[in-house]
Design an enzyme around this catalytic site. Structure first.
Site, PDB file in Angstrom:
ATOM      1  N   GLY A 188      -2.935 -12.899   1.520  1.00 57.75           N
ATOM      2  CA  GLY A 188      -2.592 -13.485   0.218  1.00 57.75           C
ATOM      3  C   GLY A 188      -2.302 -12.432  -0.828  1.00 57.75           C
ATOM      4  O   GLY A 188      -2.052 -11.269  -0.498  1.00 57.75           O
ATOM      5  N   GLY A 244       7.128  -7.915  -0.385  1.00 55.64           N
ATOM      6  CA  GLY A 244       6.983  -7.437   1.002  1.00 55.64           C
ATOM      7  C   GLY A 244       6.628  -8.592   1.928  1.00 55.64           C
ATOM      8  O   GLY A 244       7.253  -8.780   2.982  1.00 55.64           O
ATOM      9  N   HIS A 245       5.664  -9.396   1.514  1.00 60.13           N
ATOM     10  CA  HIS A 245       5.282 -10.567   2.320  1.00 60.13           C
ATOM     11  C   HIS A 245       6.477 -11.526   2.450  1.00 60.13           C
ATOM     12  O   HIS A 245       6.736 -12.078   3.515  1.00 60.13           O
ATOM     13  CB  HIS A 245       4.143 -11.334   1.650  1.00 60.13           C
ATOM     14  N   GLN A 266     -12.703  -7.710   8.539  1.00 62.85           N
ATOM     15  CA  GLN A 266     -11.907  -6.477   8.582  1.00 62.85           C
ATOM     16  C   GLN A 266     -12.184  -5.557   7.385  1.00 62.85           C
ATOM     17  O   GLN A 266     -11.584  -4.500   7.264  1.00 62.85           O
ATOM     18  CB  GLN A 266     -10.418  -6.792   8.702  1.00 62.85           C
ATOM     19  N   GLY A 292       4.382  -6.230   9.033  1.00 65.44           N
ATOM     20  CA  GLY A 292       5.088  -5.160   8.335  1.00 65.44           C
ATOM     21  C   GLY A 292       4.827  -3.784   8.948  1.00 65.44           C
ATOM     22  O   GLY A 292       3.723  -3.503   9.415  1.00 65.44           O
ATOM     23  N   ASP A 341       1.801  -1.500   7.725  1.00 69.31           N
ATOM     24  CA  ASP A 341       0.537  -1.312   8.454  1.00 69.31           C
ATOM     25  C   ASP A 341       0.895  -0.914   9.885  1.00 69.31           C
ATOM     26  O   ASP A 341       0.689  -1.682  10.836  1.00 69.31           O
ATOM     27  CB  ASP A 341      -0.279  -2.604   8.412  1.00 69.31           C
ATOM     28  N   GLN A 348      -1.726  -1.013  12.615  1.00 70.13           N
ATOM     29  CA  GLN A 348      -2.103  -2.405  12.891  1.00 70.13           C
ATOM     30  C   GLN A 348      -1.100  -3.039  13.850  1.00 70.13           C
ATOM     31  O   GLN A 348      -1.478  -3.709  14.812  1.00 70.13           O
ATOM     32  CB  GLN A 348      -2.141  -3.189  11.568  1.00 70.13           C
ATOM     33  N   SER A 364       2.197  -3.501  -2.311  1.00 70.01           N
ATOM     34  CA  SER A 364       0.891  -3.781  -1.726  1.00 70.01           C
ATOM     35  C   SER A 364       0.135  -4.705  -2.656  1.00 70.01           C
ATOM     36  O   SER A 364       0.270  -4.606  -3.887  1.00 70.01           O
ATOM     37  CB  SER A 364       0.108  -2.464  -1.566  1.00 70.01           C
ATOM     38  N   SER A 365      -0.673  -5.580  -2.069  1.00 68.99           N
ATOM     39  CA  SER A 365      -1.494  -6.472  -2.906  1.00 68.99           C
ATOM     40  C   SER A 365      -2.436  -5.649  -3.769  1.00 68.99           C
ATOM     41  O   SER A 365      -2.844  -6.077  -4.848  1.00 68.99           O
ATOM     42  CB  SER A 365      -2.318  -7.408  -2.019  1.00 68.99           C
TER      43      SER A 365
HETATM   44  P1  AMP Z   1      -1.608  -8.150   4.033  1.00 68.12           P
HETATM   45  O1  AMP Z   1      -1.647  -9.415   3.249  1.00 68.12           O
HETATM   46  O2  AMP Z   1      -1.689  -6.912   3.206  1.00 68.12           O
HETATM   47  O3  AMP Z   1      -2.532  -8.171   5.219  1.00 68.12           O
HETATM   48  O4  AMP Z   1      -0.167  -8.098   4.657  1.00 68.12           O
HETATM   49  C1  AMP Z   1       0.329  -9.146   5.450  1.00 68.12           C
HETATM   50  C2  AMP Z   1       1.556  -8.664   6.169  1.00 68.12           C
HETATM   51  O5  AMP Z   1       2.529  -8.219   5.230  1.00 68.12           O
HETATM   52  C3  AMP Z   1       1.249  -7.470   7.099  1.00 68.12           C
HETATM   53  O6  AMP Z   1       1.972  -7.620   8.304  1.00 68.12           O
HETATM   54  C4  AMP Z   1       1.743  -6.298   6.288  1.00 68.12           C
HETATM   55  O7  AMP Z   1       2.133  -5.195   7.077  1.00 68.12           O
HETATM   56  C5  AMP Z   1       2.940  -6.911   5.565  1.00 68.12           C
HETATM   57  N1  AMP Z   1       3.256  -6.129   4.369  1.00 68.12           N
HETATM   58  C6  AMP Z   1       2.386  -5.696   3.411  1.00 68.12           C
HETATM   59  N2  AMP Z   1       3.033  -4.950   2.505  1.00 68.12           N
HETATM   60  C7  AMP Z   1       4.326  -4.895   2.889  1.00 68.12           C
HETATM   61  C8  AMP Z   1       5.501  -4.272   2.371  1.00 68.12           C
HETATM   62  N3  AMP Z   1       5.473  -3.521   1.267  1.00 68.12           N
HETATM   63  N4  AMP Z   1       6.670  -4.444   3.029  1.00 68.12           N
HETATM   64  C9  AMP Z   1       6.721  -5.196   4.160  1.00 68.12           C
HETATM   65  N5  AMP Z   1       5.659  -5.816   4.713  1.00 68.12           N
HETATM   66  C10 AMP Z   1       4.474  -5.668   4.083  1.00 68.12           C
END
Ligand code: AMP
Length: 281
Positions: A31, A36-37, A61, A147, A150, A153, A185-186
């Site tokens: 969330g 990016g998301h 995590q 993404g 990570d 990951q 990034s969040s």
């Molecule tokens: P998170 O909510 O941070 O766990 O991210 C969820 C998904 O979004 C993961 O697969 C991340 O790698 C991807 N993600 C996060 N930041 C970015 C970004 N700047 N560009 C592309 N994908 C992203």
């Protein structure tokens, strides 16, 4: 967009979709959504009939309880963004929908569990693989989108999918950046105006290494990159490493894919970023 908070209701709906021949694309997130998301949702749209996005701040995590507590939660804004992006289904379960009290998990991830992020966040990848395994089991997607942001990951989840024969195709999506170069990034909401300026050293250094990349000089480039980041005010480097993209060991002449990865604390906020330097196959 349909919103589900229980796995039973979600599974019932997805079974109907499958029965009518629809493919399912899945985007798992924590969330606090940003562009990016949304780029992952867009990619999922191109390949699938029904798009499921999960928003679940997975406690297992987070190795630091304070980090979990202060993780941004913006479910109303997230719901609106997903609607606009054309997402079909939001799955936003409470913790007890995902985990039973006596749930145990240990996956043999091998060395990558303890390298790079694993070294600084003990137990992180056990938590990540556990929740992704559970979510895959609930959603049973045809495709799942993650993404490159990570990178480690993605690599570890790919290994899990192979090891446990999970019938899903994984897609790695490019890193979305702000115009300044800062990877979205969040956690960026926690950066002060000054932090944002200092944080640029991460993407600048990655770009510098990419521009000067030479397979035979990875050690030297890594040292220079470390120096560049260490010279920046209010930035505390955890690691800058140039590694083989398949093993995460230092890159060598046999590496098919070479990746530079960085993690640093900028002010009080820990950020990660990376760039693929070479991908000859
Ligand atoms: P998170 O909510 O941070 O766990 O991210 C969820 C998904 O979004 C993961 O697969 C991340 O790698 C991807 N993600 C996060 N930041 C970015 C970004 N700047 N560009 C592309 N994908 C992203």
């Amino acid at each position: 967009m349909k919103v589900f908070t229980t796995k039973k209701d979600l599974q019932h709906y997805l079974q109907q979709c499958r029965n009518s021949g629809k493919t399912i694309g899945f985007v798992p997130t924590l969330g606090a959504l940003h562009a990016g998301h949304l780029s992952l949702i867009e990619q999922a749209r191109q390949k699938n009939d029904e798009i499921v996005c999960s928003i679940f701040v997975n406690p297992t995590q987070f190795n630091d309880p304070k980090d979990l507590e202060k993780y941004p939660r913006t479910i109303e804004a997230d719901t609106a963004l997903l609607e606009q992006a054309g997402c079909d289904i939001l799955f936003n379960p409470p913790v007890n929908e995902i985990y039973d009290d006596n749930e145990q998990w240990h996956l043999d991830i091998g060395e990558p569990e303890f390298l790079l992020e694993g070294k600084f966040r003990p137990g992180h990848y056990q938590g990540v693989t556990h929740v992704v395994y559970i979510l895959f089991d609930i959603v049973k997607p045809d495709f799942a989108f993650f993404g490159q942001k990570d990178y480690q990951q993605f690599m570890i989840i790919s290994h899990m999918v192979e090891q446990l024969h999970i019938p899903v195709k994984l897609v790695m999506c490019p890193i979305m950046r702000e115009p300044s170069g800062l990877a979205m990034s969040s956690r960026n909401v926690h950066l002060t105006a000054d932090d944002r300026k200092h944080a640029l050293i991460l993407s600048k250094t990655l770009n510098w290494v990419k521009d000067h990349f030479d397979r035979n000089k990875t050690g030297q480039l890594q040292n220079e990159a470390e120096q560049m980041i260490n010279a920046e005010k209010d930035v505390e480097l955890d690691y800058f490493e140039i590694v083989d993209g398949d093993t995460l060991h230092p890159a060598d002449e046999n590496s098919k894919k070479i990746v530079a990865l960085v993690a640093a604390k900028v002010g009080k906020t820990r950020l990660i970023d990376n760039v693929i330097l070479d991908h000859s196959s």
